[in-house]
Design an enzyme around this catalytic site. Structure first.
Site, short mmCIF file in Angstrom:
data_model
loop_
_atom_site.label_atom_id
_atom_site.label_comp_id
_atom_site.label_asym_id
_atom_site.label_seq_id
_atom_site.Cartn_x
_atom_site.Cartn_y
_atom_site.Cartn_z
CB CYS A 113 46.72 38.88 39.21
SG CYS A 113 47.98 39.76 38.85
CG HIS A 253 46.37 34.99 39.67
ND1 HIS A 253 46.79 35.25 38.46
CD2 HIS A 253 47.47 35.85 40.39
CE1 HIS A 253 47.42 36.34 38.38
NE2 HIS A 253 47.44 36.67 39.39
CG ASN A 283 50.89 36.85 36.31
OD1 ASN A 283 49.83 36.95 36.51
ND2 ASN A 283 51.67 37.45 38.00
#
Ligand code: ACO
Length: 328
Positions: A113, A253, A283
């Site tokens: 990520c 994030h 996500n």
């Protein structure tokens, strides 16, 4: 050194919306559990005919238009992803071809990520040293292809989408002021896709064992993410002589509302200065930050000269934070 910053952004979310109620039909879960534990209400899912490069292309075209930049001006295409179209060639090469960015080098970047943060840091440094003039940094994922739809611990978390940024020269004092990247490979065992590489090539057994899907120990990821998002943010800020109080806008994030909120509170950044879209997107790993940047930019949440803090954490483990003076 040439100052480098974000000249334009773009994003793409597939049309299909998968709600928590939809997932209640698939696994033993509830809207209430997902909402309170993760903040997610819905996520997007790519069509069967859409691969990661297709999502990239939509976001990239928008970013180029937003930056008033033609594909021939791009010297480098980076695609940050953990869900490439195939093992090789790189998804970035497929995008380079379809964009007709014929003068560009291209490669994929796999840093979980944190991939977009790694790509932004790399591109901005190459521009700073005069190695190239403009780069396209894309984060894109089709997580729906590697989800185990029988694992309620992971299938509710992830979504599909893409975000892109054109990175290029900006006036002195604007753009990327500092960044900080880190990793801890010991954490690799907590979040990974076991098969499909050279360790466990695809076989009937790996498919039957669902080893081509995401395996995650949520609690370990959670604890590490909260601590490291704060530490990375403070390090990046200190590298350009700033403190969290001087941050105008925080783009974390979007992993989980509790991770984001814990990091925000530890940094003492007020909620109105933080961007959240996890309730709509889930996500989306590498796509999370560029997508959030594009949505925040288009919603007028960031203004020219604002101090913007980006922070990410992901599989690897990897992490990264950057401080930008918004140059748009
Ligand atoms: N619905 C209902 N119950 C569930 C679900 C679900 N979808 N998923 C798990 N449960 C159950 C578990 O089975 C467990 O039941 P048990 O007590 O009977 O054994 C119970 O809920 C608690 O499970 P935990 O895993 O302890 O729940 P936790 O509060 O830790 O929340 C979660 C799980 C949401 C995954 C959390 O750990 C988390 O968010 N971790 C970070 C995950 C993440 O963000 N990963 C990606 C970040 S890095 C990156 O972006 C790549």
């Amino acid at each position: 050194m040439q100052a480098a910053g974000i000249l334009g952004t773009g994003s793409y979310l597939p049309e299909k919306v998968v709600t928590n109620q939809d997932l209640e039909q698939v696994v033993d879960t509830s809207d209430e559990w997902i909402t309170t534990r993760t903040g997610i209400k819905e996520r997007r899912q790519a069509r069967p005919d859409q691969a990661t490069s297709d999502l990239c292309l939509e976001a990239a075209r928008q970013a180029l238009a937003d930056a008033n930049t033609g594909p021939e001006e791009i010297d480098l295409v980076i695609v940050a992803t953990v869900t490439p179209d195939m093992m090789f060639p790189a998804t970035a090469c497929l995008v380079q071809d379809r964009l007709r960015a014929s003068g560009a080098a291209a490669f994929d970047l796999e840093a979980g990520c944190s991939g977009f943060m790694y790509g932004l840091a790399l591109a901005s440094q190459m521009i700073a040293t005069g190695s190239l003039r403009k780069a396209l940094v894309i984060g894109a994922e089709t997580f729906s292809r590697i989800i185990n739809w029988e694992d309620r611990g992971t299938c509710v978390l992830f979504g599909d989408g893409a975000g892109a940024a054109v990175v290029g020269p900006v006036p002195e004092g604007l753009g990327v002021l500092s960044f900080y990247l880190g990793s801890d490979g010991e954490g690799g065992k907590w979040l990974y896709q076991p098969a499909g590489g050279s360790r466990l090539p695809a076989s009937a057994e790996t498919v039957a064992g669902r080893m081509h899907t995401i395996h995650m120990h949520g609690n370990e990821v959670f604890k590490y993410a909260v601590r490291v998002m704060e530490e990375a943010s403070l390090t990046a800020l200190s590298r350009c002589g700033l403190t969290p109080r001087e941050v105008d806008f925080f783009v974390p994030h979007q992993a989980n509302i509790r991770i984001v909120e814990a990091a925000r509170k530890r940094l003492d950044i007020p909620p109105e200065k933080a961007f959240l879209n996890i309730h709509r997107c889930g996500n989306i790993s590498s796509a999370s930050i560029p997508l959030a940047l594009d949505e925040a930019s288009k919603a007028g949440r960031m203004h020219f000269g604002d101090t913007v803090l980006l922070a990410a954490f992901g599989a690897g483990f990897t992490w990264g934070a950057a401080v930008l003076k918004w140059a748009k």
